[in-house]
Scaffold this motif. Structure first.
Motif, short mmCIF file in Angstrom:
data_model
loop_
_atom_site.label_atom_id
_atom_site.label_comp_id
_atom_site.label_asym_id
_atom_site.label_seq_id
_atom_site.Cartn_x
_atom_site.Cartn_y
_atom_site.Cartn_z
N ASP A 442 2.37 -1.43 -5.88
CA ASP A 442 1.20 -0.85 -6.52
C ASP A 442 0.77 -1.68 -7.73
OD1 ASP A 442 1.20 1.09 -4.60
OD2 ASP A 442 1.74 2.73 -5.94
N VAL A 443 1.74 -2.18 -8.47
CA VAL A 443 1.42 -3.06 -9.60
C VAL A 443 0.57 -4.25 -9.12
CG1 VAL A 443 2.40 -4.66 -11.30
CG2 VAL A 443 3.47 -2.42 -10.92
N LEU A 444 0.89 -4.74 -7.91
CA LEU A 444 0.20 -5.92 -7.37
C LEU A 444 -1.01 -5.56 -6.51
CD1 LEU A 444 3.33 -8.06 -6.38
CD2 LEU A 444 2.01 -8.10 -8.50
N GLU A 445 -1.35 -4.27 -6.43
CA GLU A 445 -2.53 -3.81 -5.70
C GLU A 445 -2.48 -4.17 -4.22
OE1 GLU A 445 -6.16 -5.02 -7.65
OE2 GLU A 445 -5.25 -4.88 -9.64
N LEU A 446 -1.30 -4.05 -3.60
CA LEU A 446 -1.12 -4.47 -2.21
C LEU A 446 -1.39 -3.33 -1.24
CD1 LEU A 446 2.13 -6.61 -2.65
CD2 LEU A 446 -0.26 -7.39 -2.55
N ASP A 447 -1.83 -3.69 -0.04
CA ASP A 447 -2.17 -2.68 0.96
C ASP A 447 -0.94 -2.26 1.77
OD1 ASP A 447 -1.70 -4.62 2.95
OD2 ASP A 447 -3.83 -5.14 3.11
N GLY A 448 -1.17 -1.42 2.79
CA GLY A 448 -0.07 -0.83 3.54
C GLY A 448 0.77 -1.80 4.34
N GLU A 449 0.32 -3.02 4.52
CA GLU A 449 1.15 -4.01 5.21
C GLU A 449 2.38 -4.39 4.39
OE1 GLU A 449 0.72 -5.27 8.33
OE2 GLU A 449 -0.76 -3.64 8.42
N HIS A 450 2.39 -4.00 3.14
CA HIS A 450 3.47 -4.41 2.23
C HIS A 450 4.42 -3.27 1.87
CE1 HIS A 450 1.52 -8.32 1.38
NE2 HIS A 450 0.41 -7.64 1.61
N ARG A 451 4.35 -2.15 2.59
CA ARG A 451 5.23 -1.04 2.26
C ARG A 451 6.68 -1.39 2.60
NH1 ARG A 451 3.66 4.24 5.60
NH2 ARG A 451 5.52 5.03 4.52
N MET A 452 7.62 -0.73 1.95
CA MET A 452 9.04 -1.05 2.11
C MET A 452 9.65 -0.38 3.33
SD MET A 452 11.35 -2.93 0.74
CE MET A 452 13.04 -3.15 0.16
N ASN A 453 9.27 0.89 3.58
CA ASN A 453 9.91 1.63 4.66
C ASN A 453 8.92 2.62 5.27
OD1 ASN A 453 12.08 2.65 6.30
ND2 ASN A 453 12.18 4.42 4.94
N ARG A 454 9.03 2.78 6.57
CA ARG A 454 8.27 3.81 7.29
C ARG A 454 9.29 4.79 7.87
NH1 ARG A 454 5.55 -0.89 7.68
NH2 ARG A 454 3.26 -0.85 7.52
N PRO A 455 9.51 5.92 7.21
CA PRO A 455 10.53 6.86 7.70
C PRO A 455 10.30 7.22 9.17
CG PRO A 455 9.76 7.51 5.54
CD PRO A 455 8.87 6.39 5.98
N GLY A 456 11.41 7.34 9.90
CA GLY A 456 11.32 7.66 11.31
C GLY A 456 11.22 6.46 12.21
N THR A 457 11.14 5.26 11.64
CA THR A 457 11.13 4.03 12.43
C THR A 457 12.35 3.20 12.06
OG1 THR A 457 9.86 2.73 10.81
CG2 THR A 457 8.61 4.04 12.40
N VAL A 458 12.78 2.32 12.96
CA VAL A 458 14.01 1.55 12.72
C VAL A 458 13.76 0.05 12.68
CG1 VAL A 458 15.51 3.29 13.71
CG2 VAL A 458 14.54 1.54 15.20
N GLU A 459 12.55 -0.39 12.96
CA GLU A 459 12.26 -1.81 12.96
C GLU A 459 11.17 -2.14 11.94
OE1 GLU A 459 11.29 -3.06 16.88
OE2 GLU A 459 13.28 -2.64 17.70
N GLY A 460 11.28 -3.34 11.38
CA GLY A 460 10.24 -3.81 10.47
C GLY A 460 10.30 -3.26 9.06
N ASN A 461 11.39 -2.62 8.70
CA ASN A 461 11.53 -2.04 7.37
C ASN A 461 12.45 -2.88 6.48
OD1 ASN A 461 9.95 0.28 8.03
ND2 ASN A 461 11.73 1.15 9.07
N TRP A 462 12.38 -2.59 5.16
CA TRP A 462 13.31 -3.13 4.17
C TRP A 462 13.20 -4.63 3.95
CZ3 TRP A 462 14.45 1.34 2.34
CH2 TRP A 462 14.71 2.42 3.18
N SER A 463 12.16 -5.26 4.46
CA SER A 463 12.09 -6.73 4.40
C SER A 463 10.99 -7.25 3.47
CB SER A 463 11.88 -7.31 5.80
OG SER A 463 10.68 -6.81 6.38
N TRP A 464 10.23 -6.35 2.83
CA TRP A 464 9.12 -6.82 2.00
C TRP A 464 9.61 -7.62 0.79
CZ3 TRP A 464 7.79 -5.61 -3.14
CH2 TRP A 464 6.59 -6.21 -3.56
#
Length: 493
Positions: A442-464
């Motif tokens: 949020d400090v960097l004004e980034l969009d949803g492609e930069h979120r850290m985790n999507r609860p309920g999913t197991v791939e593509g998280n924690w890598s931002w």
């Protein structure tokens, strides 16, 4: 705001904080490390007027990369070890060799009695070995010998920790055990330096502690009597949350439930060791799923979802009294999101633990929504969003135009649609809440492609991860001015 009279160190003055896990730091390695970029980030955060740096759990991750499903509630994540600082501390050359080889060479070097780190390493082994490190090293080595299988699938004598079997592993695999020991020492040594620098810059480290631990962990393997397991090491009941508005079947997390009766018989000794170790690592703790200490949703392990669970009484005030009796005042922030009963609120308030107020949740329902800034109280921490939320830019973009206008009207900025996330950040900083925290996205004004985790999913998280070229010139000064305007600057600024 005048200095407040609270026993919780988090609440002794108004603070501004930033949420960023160290793996999200920039750098040339697979994840961020505790090297130069960590120190650079601390310097930037201090210049921006932050006095809290919130992180996620620092423990070793498993396959999906989640720091909330670790193989240890005590160990550090070896991925965060910075090779350059390791080489410098050990007095060896970082010639680009693989990290494991570099660690091995450094370990051989530090093992020499004349090395500057030798005494510190031996002291670390003596202090931490009996508490958690010896069991963790055995767990890691046996897990490797067993081809990564979970501990309940190991040979029975290892699964059940028969002394002769463990003595054989200790004797036959001494070098492998030593590598785990040294790796944990290096992590602790590097993290201590980062924390010391942060504290010197007026920044407290706010850690994160999940209430439950993973079934496949050194903790459950080493202390099966403290968890609701059968003779084969399988859970009888597991943790989760009941069906609600968001899910008709609830959530089945799968963590084994505690045997709070047995923990109470020991004076909660394992938990005291856990919290003590955590507070040797950070200055304060966010405790995830705080409501579980009052009551948790227990699900029979054979059930495929959470619908047939039941409320299982937690230890309540007795637990925190035991912690405070051993550790003194508890610098704890309680994650109290979701459906919270008056009993949970009373438990939190009794021990002066601030709760969490998420602004992205504030704009549904009526004027009694507890997340609305008008309903915040001093003993709370306000967030624009958390690691589980979309970024504020992404969240706002997902709303329909009428909802967007409602948000802006409530915030008193009806013409500021193009300026998100700043209306939400300003609302957080203006809140009566003693603590205000904003994710780095949020400090960097980034969009949803930069979120850290999507609860309920197991791939593509924690890598931002962020890059310094995403940080605009003058941003630190803008944030600092905002904190100054709302009384959130450090006292000596």
């Amino acid at each position: 705001m005048e200095e407040t009279q609270h026993c919780n160190p988090l609440l002794q003055r108004r603070r501004a904080g930033v949420l960023l896990h160290p793996t999200s730091l920039p750098g040339p390695h697979a994840v961020g490390t505790l090297g130069e970029e960590a120190f650079r980030f601390v310097n930037w955060a201090a210049s921006a007027g932050f006095s809290l740096w919130q992180i996620l759990p620092l423990h070793p991750v498993q396959g999906d990369g989640s720091p909330y499903a670790s193989i240890s509630a005590f160990a550090g994540d070896p991925r965060l070890i910075d090779p350059a600082r390791l080489a410098e501390a050990a007095g060896i050359v970082d010639d680009g060799r693989p990290p494991a080889d570099l660690l091995a060479l450094a370990g051989e070097t530090v093992a020499g009695e004349g090395h500057a780190l030798h005494a510190a390493y031996r002291a670390f082994l003596e202090e931490q070995g009996p508490v958690w490190l010896d069991d963790f090293a055995l767990f890691c080595v046996i897990r490797s010998l067993e081809d990564g299988r979970p501990w309940w699938e190991w040979a029975p004598e290892l699964r059940d920790r028969q002394p002769q079997a463990l003595e054989r592993v200790t004797r036959d695999h001494a070098d492998a055990l030593e590598r785990v020991h040294f790796e944990q020492f290096v992590f602790a040594h590097q993290w201590r330096a980062v924390r010391r620098h942060a504290n010197d810059c007026g920044i407290m480290l706010l850690g994160d502690m999940p209430i439950f631990v993973a079934h496949d962990s050194a903790d459950v393997w080493a202390h099966p009597d403290l968890f609701d397991l059968d003779e084969q090491g399988q859970p009888r009941t597991v943790a989760g949350v009941p069906p609600d508005y968001f899910s008709e079947t609830g959530q089945r997390w799968g963590n084994p439930q505690y045997r709070w009766d047995r923990l109470a018989e020991t004076g909660y000794a394992w938990w005291i060791r856990r919290v003590r170790r955590a507070l040797e690592t950070v200055d304060a703790l966010r405790i995830d799923h705080f409501r579980g200490f009052e009551a948790s949703w227990a699900i029979p392990a054979q059930e495929p979802d959470a619908t047939r669970g039941y409320w299982f009484e937690g230890p309540g005030a007795e637990f925190f009294e035991a912690l405070a009796g051993e550790l003194g005042s508890l610098p704890v922030l309680a994650e109290d999101l979701g459906v919270i009963t008056p009993e949970v609120t009373a438990l939190r308030e009794r021990f002066d633990f601030p709760g969490m107020r998420i602004l992205q949740f504030a704009f549904e329902g009526g004027d009694d929504n507890p997340y609305l800034p008008a309903n915040h109280d001093e003993v709370s921490a306000v967030y624009t969003g958390t690691h589980d939320n979309d970024t504020t830019v992404g969240w706002f973009a997902s709303l329909d135009p009428d909802q967007q206008q409602h948000v802006l009207n409530v915030l008193g900025e009806p013409d500021a649609a193009a300026a998100m996330p700043w209306p939400l950040i300003r609302a957080a900083w203006a809140s009566p809440a003693c603590i205000a925290i904003v994710p780095m996205q949020d400090v960097l004004e980034l969009d949803g492609e930069h979120r850290m985790n999507r609860p309920g999913t197991v791939e593509g998280n924690w890598s931002w991860r962020f890059e310094w070229d995403q940080v605009p010139a003058g941003l630190a000064e803008e944030l600092r001015a905002l904190s100054e305007a709302h009384g959130r600057l450090p006292a000596d600024s």
